[in-house]
Design an enzyme around this catalytic site. Structure first.
Site, mmCIF file in Angstrom:
data_model
loop_
_atom_site.group_PDB
_atom_site.id
_atom_site.type_symbol
_atom_site.label_atom_id
_atom_site.label_comp_id
_atom_site.label_asym_id
_atom_site.label_seq_id
_atom_site.Cartn_x
_atom_site.Cartn_y
_atom_site.Cartn_z
ATOM 1 N N TYR A 94 -2.587 13.536 -12.649
ATOM 2 C CA TYR A 94 -1.944 12.374 -12.010
ATOM 3 C C TYR A 94 -0.699 12.057 -12.829
ATOM 4 C CZ TYR A 94 -1.937 7.896 -9.443
ATOM 5 O OH TYR A 94 -1.637 6.838 -8.611
ATOM 6 N N SER A 138 0.854 -1.195 0.000
ATOM 7 C CA SER A 138 0.000 0.000 0.000
ATOM 8 C C SER A 138 0.882 1.234 0.000
ATOM 9 C CB SER A 138 -0.919 -0.021 1.223
ATOM 10 O OG SER A 138 -1.777 1.107 1.188
ATOM 11 N N TYR A 187 -4.848 2.523 -9.155
ATOM 12 C CA TYR A 187 -5.785 3.617 -9.436
ATOM 13 C C TYR A 187 -6.076 3.641 -10.930
ATOM 14 C CZ TYR A 187 -7.789 8.286 -9.567
ATOM 15 O OH TYR A 187 -8.635 9.347 -9.763
ATOM 16 N N LEU A 219 -9.253 9.078 -2.384
ATOM 17 C CA LEU A 219 -9.361 9.263 -0.933
ATOM 18 C C LEU A 219 -8.320 10.306 -0.535
ATOM 19 C CD1 LEU A 219 -10.343 7.865 1.898
ATOM 20 C CD2 LEU A 219 -8.075 6.820 1.820
HETATM 21 N N1 NAD Z 1 -5.624 7.966 -2.062
HETATM 22 C C1 NAD Z 1 -6.115 7.687 -3.250
HETATM 23 O O1 NAD Z 1 -6.913 8.437 -3.796
HETATM 24 C C2 NAD Z 1 -5.710 6.399 -3.917
HETATM 25 C C3 NAD Z 1 -6.520 5.882 -4.951
HETATM 26 C C4 NAD Z 1 -6.168 4.680 -5.545
HETATM 27 C C5 NAD Z 1 -5.027 4.029 -5.138
HETATM 28 N N2 NAD Z 1 -4.240 4.545 -4.130
HETATM 29 C C6 NAD Z 1 -3.044 3.804 -3.722
HETATM 30 O O2 NAD Z 1 -3.169 3.365 -2.378
HETATM 31 C C7 NAD Z 1 -1.859 3.116 -1.873
HETATM 32 C C8 NAD Z 1 -1.732 3.752 -0.502
HETATM 33 O O3 NAD Z 1 -1.770 5.160 -0.622
HETATM 34 P P1 NAD Z 1 -2.713 6.112 0.235
HETATM 35 O O4 NAD Z 1 -3.352 7.055 -0.729
HETATM 36 O O5 NAD Z 1 -3.562 5.316 1.121
HETATM 37 O O6 NAD Z 1 -1.689 7.028 1.034
HETATM 38 P P2 NAD Z 1 -0.777 6.807 2.317
HETATM 39 O O7 NAD Z 1 -0.070 8.096 2.508
HETATM 40 O O8 NAD Z 1 -1.571 6.261 3.465
HETATM 41 O O9 NAD Z 1 0.202 5.651 1.881
HETATM 42 C C9 NAD Z 1 1.348 5.790 1.098
HETATM 43 C C10 NAD Z 1 2.507 5.256 1.915
HETATM 44 O O10 NAD Z 1 3.624 5.032 1.076
HETATM 45 C C11 NAD Z 1 4.762 5.256 1.871
HETATM 46 N N3 NAD Z 1 5.950 5.355 1.028
HETATM 47 C C12 NAD Z 1 6.290 6.311 0.132
HETATM 48 N N4 NAD Z 1 7.481 6.009 -0.420
HETATM 49 C C13 NAD Z 1 7.888 4.844 0.133
HETATM 50 C C14 NAD Z 1 9.040 4.026 -0.012
HETATM 51 N N5 NAD Z 1 10.037 4.343 -0.846
HETATM 52 N N6 NAD Z 1 9.138 2.891 0.733
HETATM 53 C C15 NAD Z 1 8.160 2.546 1.607
HETATM 54 N N7 NAD Z 1 7.050 3.278 1.781
HETATM 55 C C16 NAD Z 1 6.922 4.417 1.049
HETATM 56 C C17 NAD Z 1 4.406 6.524 2.640
HETATM 57 O O11 NAD Z 1 5.227 6.693 3.777
HETATM 58 C C18 NAD Z 1 2.956 6.224 3.023
HETATM 59 O O12 NAD Z 1 2.911 5.560 4.279
HETATM 60 C C19 NAD Z 1 -0.885 3.666 -2.914
HETATM 61 O O13 NAD Z 1 -0.441 2.615 -3.733
HETATM 62 C C20 NAD Z 1 -1.769 4.611 -3.716
HETATM 63 O O14 NAD Z 1 -1.289 4.843 -5.012
HETATM 64 C C21 NAD Z 1 -4.574 5.707 -3.515
#
Ligand code: NAD
Length: 304
Positions: free
Chosen positions: A190, A128, A180, A228
């Site tokens: 994006y 994630s 996504y 989100l």
């Molecule tokens: N938020 C949205 O709208 C959305 C939509 C679809 C998919 N996603 C995906 O969900 C996943 C989680 O993201 P989120 O939006 O919940 O945000 P989030 O901030 O909770 O999670 C992202 C995490 O990635 C970590 N991170 C960044 N670089 C890193 C690295 N090099 N090594 C280890 N960890 C690292 C950050 O510290 C953070 O904890 C991601 O893959 C994101 O692309 C998010």
């Protein structure tokens, strides 16, 4: 009663550093179903996360149904940009936030999991995390370096995790990542190669499902989540617009909650989903099905 029961199972969720994102919501759903939870946290965010936990600032968010509170069995440092510690530049290894953390690479996390829980102590792995240093740049203006970094951290890391953690999985093991729909449709803003990284992640999900399925008997899926306002998404800068646009145009106009993704993740990790692998599962209030938005006020064929 058909229930999601993950009692006795252990999950490793990579990408949890606060209570605002999908990783945390997935941790909660898996804990609610009875799994024990280990997380991997990016070293630059680790001290803040540990402080928040120690000071009880996340107490409310950690509450589970029935009065229990979610506990993390382990919090490992993890920088998913590196497969082994040797891959990390010396300057980074010596820097303040990394220095005292031991082996923060993917191999390091695998070694610690093996050390702490033995040769087969894992059932569920969740990827994630994502990072694209040039996410605010149009793809057309993204440097080669920024593009490769986005794909490295956000997509290749999933391959490395499946490779390094599959041998630790007990029978019925399940891998999951978060994607996504910018992978398949244009989402203006994006940028930085993040759309390409998500396309790679989804394609890899299919190939990894076959390869790791045959080699290790594990399942590999990805959830395509709707927008989100997590910490990572807020960094893109357009998240509020993405949320309101999707809400106005999706089949369901309810607010998408992180818990919706958590519940689907718990199902996918459970034996109830034993036949599901190689799939992109949409948890987006159905937005992916739309070909045209509902423009402006008024009704279309009586639908509001
Ligand atoms: N938020 C949205 O709208 C959305 C939509 C679809 C998919 N996603 C995906 O969900 C996943 C989680 O993201 P989120 O939006 O919940 O945000 P989030 O901030 O909770 O999670 C992202 C995490 O990635 C970590 N991170 C960044 N670089 C890193 C690295 N090099 N090594 C280890 N960890 C690292 C950050 O510290 C953070 O904890 C991601 O893959 C994101 O692309 C998010």
């Amino acid at each position: 009663m058909l229930a999601i029961d993950l009692t006795g199972k252990r999950a490793f969720i990579a990408g949890v550093a606060d209570d605002g994102g999908f990783g945390f919501a997935i941790a909660k759903a898996l804990a609610e179903a009875g799994a024990s939870i280990c997380v991997g946290t990016w070293p630059p965010a680790l001290t803040i996360f540990q402080n928040l936990l120690e000071r009880g600032k996340l107490a409310e968010s950690l509450k589970l149904a029935g009065g229990r509170s979610m506990e993390f069995e382990r919090i490992y440092p993890l920088d998913a940009a590196f497969d082994t510690l040797d891959d990390a530049p010396a300057e980074l290894r010596e820097s303040k936030r990394y220095k005292e953390r031991g082996d923060f690479s993917i191999a390091g996390a695998a070694a610690r999991l093996r050390e702490d829980f033995g040769e087969s102590g894992l059932d569920i792995v969740v990827h994630s995390l994502a990072n694209g240093p040039e996410v605010k740049n149009a793809l057309l203006d993204t440097s080669r370096r920024g593009y490769l970094e986005a794909v490295s951290v956000s997509a290749y890391s999933n391959i490395a995790m499946v490779r390094q953690l599959s041998p630790l999985m007990r029978p019925g093991g399940s891998f999951l990542s978060l994607t996504y729909m910018a992978s398949e449709r244009v989402i203006p803003g994006y940028g930085g190669g993040m759309s390409s990284a998500k396309a790679a992640l989804e394609s890899d999900t299919r190939t990894l499902a076959f390869e790791a399925g045959r080699r290790h008997g594990v399942r590999v899926n990805t959830i395509s989540a709707g927008p989100l306002a997590s910490r990572a998404a807020s960094a893109i800068g357009l998240i509020e617009r993405m949320i309101s646009y999707t809400r106005a145009n999706a089949p369901l106009t309810r607010e998408l909650a992180a818990g919706d993704v958590g519940a689907t993740a718990a199902f996918l990790a459970s034996p109830l989903a034993a036949g599901i692998t190689g799939s992109v599962i949409y948890v987006d209030n159905g937005y992916h099905a739309m070909g045209m938005g509902v423009e402006g006020p008024g009704t279309v064929n009586g639908e509001r």
